[in-house]
Design a protein around this motif. Sequence first.
Motif, PDB file in Angstrom:
ATOM      1  N   ALA A  57      38.816 105.765  -4.178  1.00 56.00           N
ATOM      2  CA  ALA A  57      38.454 104.859  -5.269  1.00 56.00           C
ATOM      3  C   ALA A  57      37.455 105.531  -6.205  1.00 56.00           C
ATOM      4  CB  ALA A  57      37.862 103.573  -4.705  1.00 56.00           C
ATOM      5  N   PHE A  75      45.699 104.599  -6.089  1.00 56.18           N
ATOM      6  CA  PHE A  75      44.636 105.371  -6.723  1.00 56.18           C
ATOM      7  C   PHE A  75      45.146 106.216  -7.894  1.00 56.18           C
ATOM      8  CE2 PHE A  75      43.735 104.704  -2.221  1.00 56.18           C
ATOM      9  CZ  PHE A  75      42.543 103.996  -2.297  1.00 56.18           C
ATOM     10  N   GLU A  89      42.407 102.478  -7.808  1.00 58.94           N
ATOM     11  CA  GLU A  89      42.327 101.488  -6.746  1.00 58.94           C
ATOM     12  C   GLU A  89      43.468 101.647  -5.743  1.00 58.94           C
ATOM     13  OE1 GLU A  89      40.804  97.446  -8.517  1.00 58.94           O
ATOM     14  OE2 GLU A  89      42.362  98.235  -9.841  1.00 58.94           O
TER      15      GLU A  89
END
Length: 485
Positions: A69, A99, A94
């Motif tokens: 993250a 990600f 995220e």
Amino acid sequence: MRLQFLPGIVLSCAVVAFSFSQVSHAADIFHAQGEMAGEVTATSVLLQSRLTELPGPDLDLQGDIPGEAGFAKFEWSMDKDFTESQQTEWLKAEAKSDFIVRSELTDLKPGTQYYYRLLYGADKSHFVTGSPCSFRTLNAPEAAVPLKFCMGSCMNYHSFMSGKSNGGGPVTATEEDRKLGYPVFETMLKLEPEFFIGTGDIVYYDHPGNNPAKTLPELRQKWHEQFRFPRLIQFFSQTPAYWSKDDHDFRYNDADMRPNKDPLPELGIDLFREQMPIHPADEKEKPTYRTHRVNKHLQLWFVEGRDYRSPNKAEDGPEKTIWGAEQKAWLQKTLLESDATWKILISPTPMVGPDSARKTDNHTNLGGFRAEAEEFFNWLNEHQINLINFCGDRHWQYHSIHPQGVEEFSCGALNDENSIMGSFPGQKNSTDPKGLIRQPYHYKKPTGGFLFVQVEPGTKKSPPKLIIESIDDQGTVLNRVVKEQ
């Protein structure tokens, strides 16, 4: 991270220590899969990266590159030194999007070289600047300019890494290759293509056969392990790409839309949109079929071969379809509207072949979707549209001509270990046992490789040319076809 010192400000040791602590914290985040540009047009492009826990290219003990993250944004400029540049908004990496960060740049200048880089970190205040990457926008539709691009398919990670042939091709990958990635990307980079077309089977969810990927983490891992190779990172840092999916990067071999086993169709569709920069992030409604006018002489059509298809084993006939009614209507409409000198269809699967007689999942197959292909070829002839088909899926290189005149070039497999000899016209166990298809070229032995295509705009003394070359993964030209306007 950039440290800025203002005049007249004295930094205490504590502040300096804090600053360097933040630098260290930012450096704990990596982008092990590098950056890539996708779906470049004359005025826009999609930029993508993924934040990771590891720097790569080595995998963790589970054989993965875990995500991390953080925050990232892209900086871009027409100047390779970024003296005058622009930046996107900060993007949040995220878990829900693996990600991955993706931004769309718009209002770009046609036919222009751009440079971009990733700025990333644990927070927005302290970040690391990635290495410069580049892409070139397409030219305006009326521009008669030179062009060159590469197209490849069927990139089998398991056969490459295990040293096991997937159908009879040679096993040539060295230990160095298994660290750096497929040699073909080094070969293609030397040709300096303006873009790359990946026409399906970019990863293989169902290989190895005794341990196929079915869950979301397992499916994502296939993309992580594939795109962490240094050769791929270098190639895509300089070469924008257009992507299509086929069966292996959708669900499993010859998969259709039946929800008969994992991974289910919806997951395969959504995951390809997540991993590949075809549309802006979170766009799930816009079709993946599309067309791009590359310049005055060339237009490309990318068709979707999995999302709308009838069951493979349904009886062939007028109602059986790979494309679906809406996509077929779009394809015909846009073909009629085009005045490009050369019209090329990018199909994940073949339409001419020949192919193996045992299959039922493509337009060449007996009992497959041949009725739709014949109907389409009749329509092309009725409207006097000269369309060339470039296909992936088949693990061998060939140039074939259908009895109705449609030409097809297969790019073959990108790596040696995934190549096979394939089917020939006149073979009893092929889709053309009577030898009705004319095949000017079929490679003499299995090898990895790709298509290399060039458009020469011509001069007052010479007409425009379309040059199509079949090249092996070491750069040897195996076949060359030159078409004049």
